[in-house]
Design a protein around this motif. Structure first.
Motif, PDB file in Angstrom:
ATOM      1  N   SER A  91       0.828  -1.214   0.000  1.00  0.00           N
ATOM      2  CA  SER A  91       0.000   0.000   0.000  1.00  0.00           C
ATOM      3  C   SER A  91       0.863   1.264   0.000  1.00  0.00           C
ATOM      4  N   TYR A  96      -0.248   5.010  -5.291  1.00  0.00           N
ATOM      5  CA  TYR A  96      -1.636   5.502  -5.288  1.00  0.00           C
ATOM      6  C   TYR A  96      -1.710   6.915  -5.861  1.00  0.00           C
ATOM      7  N   TYR A 100      -3.759   7.982  -9.334  1.00  0.00           N
ATOM      8  CA  TYR A 100      -4.902   8.886  -9.189  1.00  0.00           C
ATOM      9  C   TYR A 100      -4.570  10.298  -9.688  1.00  0.00           C
ATOM     10  N   ASP A 112      -6.803  -0.140 -16.192  1.00  0.00           N
ATOM     11  CA  ASP A 112      -7.968  -0.578 -15.412  1.00  0.00           C
ATOM     12  C   ASP A 112      -7.623  -1.762 -14.512  1.00  0.00           C
ATOM     13  N   MET A 115      -5.746  -0.429 -11.587  1.00  0.00           N
ATOM     14  CA  MET A 115      -6.645   0.269 -10.656  1.00  0.00           C
ATOM     15  C   MET A 115      -7.394  -0.734  -9.775  1.00  0.00           C
ATOM     16  N   ALA A 116      -7.795  -1.857 -10.351  1.00  0.00           N
ATOM     17  CA  ALA A 116      -8.470  -2.898  -9.564  1.00  0.00           C
ATOM     18  C   ALA A 116      -7.522  -3.443  -8.496  1.00  0.00           C
ATOM     19  N   LEU A 118      -5.050  -1.757  -7.154  1.00  0.00           N
ATOM     20  CA  LEU A 118      -4.924  -0.692  -6.160  1.00  0.00           C
ATOM     21  C   LEU A 118      -6.031  -0.775  -5.125  1.00  0.00           C
ATOM     22  N   GLU A 119      -7.230  -0.959  -5.598  1.00  0.00           N
ATOM     23  CA  GLU A 119      -8.380  -1.031  -4.686  1.00  0.00           C
ATOM     24  C   GLU A 119      -8.286  -2.238  -3.771  1.00  0.00           C
ATOM     25  N   SER A 120      -7.823  -3.366  -4.295  1.00  0.00           N
ATOM     26  CA  SER A 120      -7.761  -4.573  -3.469  1.00  0.00           C
ATOM     27  C   SER A 120      -6.626  -4.522  -2.441  1.00  0.00           C
ATOM     28  N   PHE A 122      -5.538  -1.610  -1.000  1.00  0.00           N
ATOM     29  CA  PHE A 122      -5.636  -0.343  -0.267  1.00  0.00           C
ATOM     30  C   PHE A 122      -5.695  -0.579   1.242  1.00  0.00           C
ATOM     31  N   THR A 172     -11.044   6.157   2.299  1.00  0.00           N
ATOM     32  CA  THR A 172     -10.856   6.051   0.851  1.00  0.00           C
ATOM     33  C   THR A 172      -9.642   6.880   0.455  1.00  0.00           C
ATOM     34  N   MET A 173      -9.173   6.671  -0.758  1.00  0.00           N
ATOM     35  CA  MET A 173      -8.036   7.437  -1.245  1.00  0.00           C
ATOM     36  C   MET A 173      -8.398   8.910  -1.314  1.00  0.00           C
TER      37      MET A 173
END
Length: 194
Positions: A91, A96, A100, A112, A115-116, A118-120, A122, A172-173
């Motif tokens: 993380s 990040y 972003y 994409d 980005m997926a 990154l979300e997992s 975070f 959240t970011m």
């Protein structure tokens, strides 16, 4: 300092040719991405790249960082995809912020998928500690006990503090652009003081 966008993209393509890499993603980082660049701000271009497969099979691995330019106008460097993925799994805040960034120079079809990931991966707590540490170090280095302070340095302290506040509140970011990050002040009594 004003450099045309296409000149920066051309510089990135020069890196690809010279270093025999493929740039998957490139963006602006730092004050230009944050929205408070000054006339003397340089361009902090960051990128993620991959090498040909044979380079990953070497017994003597190649560097996982490309430091291309560092002068008064350009600060261009990038990380190998493997390094980026390792840092992502931890993380790492830089990854990040890069992904972003509102200013993107190269974005391949892999964006994409990244980005997926990154979300997992975070972890708000890790980013929170990073932003708090960043604010403290900047304050101690550039503001504390100083007779004169460059105005921009206050933003370099305020921005990570607001990002930390955002992480605590929303998990959240935080927004990269400073004006968007300041939305958190709409809900705080601090805004009345400002």
């Amino acid at each position: 300092m004003n450099v045309e966008r296409q000149a920066l993209i051309d510089e990135l393509h020069m890196i690809e040719k010279d270093q025999h890499v493929k740039i998957l993603y490139a963006c602006e980082s730092g004050s230009r991405a944050w929205g408070f660049d000054s006339p003397d701000s340089d361009y902090d271009v960051r990128f993620i790249y991959v090498r040909p497969l044979k380079d990953y099979l070497r017994l003597d691995p190649l560097d996982d960082v490309i430091n291309w330019k560092l002068d008064d106008v350009l600060d261009i460097n990038g990380w190998d995809l493997k390094k980026a993925l390792v840092l992502l799994s931890k993380s790492n805040p830089s990854i990040y912020e890069w992904f972003y960034s509102p200013i993107q120079y190269i974005k391949t079809d892999d964006y994409d998928e990244f980005m997926a990931l990154l979300e997992s991966c975070f972890q708000p707590k890790k980013l929170l500690y990073h932003y708090m540490s960043m604010a403290k170090k900047t304050y101690q280095t550039h503001i504390e006990d100083k007779d004169q302070v460059v105005l921009k340095k206050y933003f370099y302290v305020l921005r990570p503090l607001l990002a930390a506040r955002w992480l605590i509140r929303y998990q959240t970011m935080p927004p990269i652009v400073f004006d968007e990050l300041c939305r958190i002040l709409d809900e705080d009594s601090i805004k009345n003081v400002l």
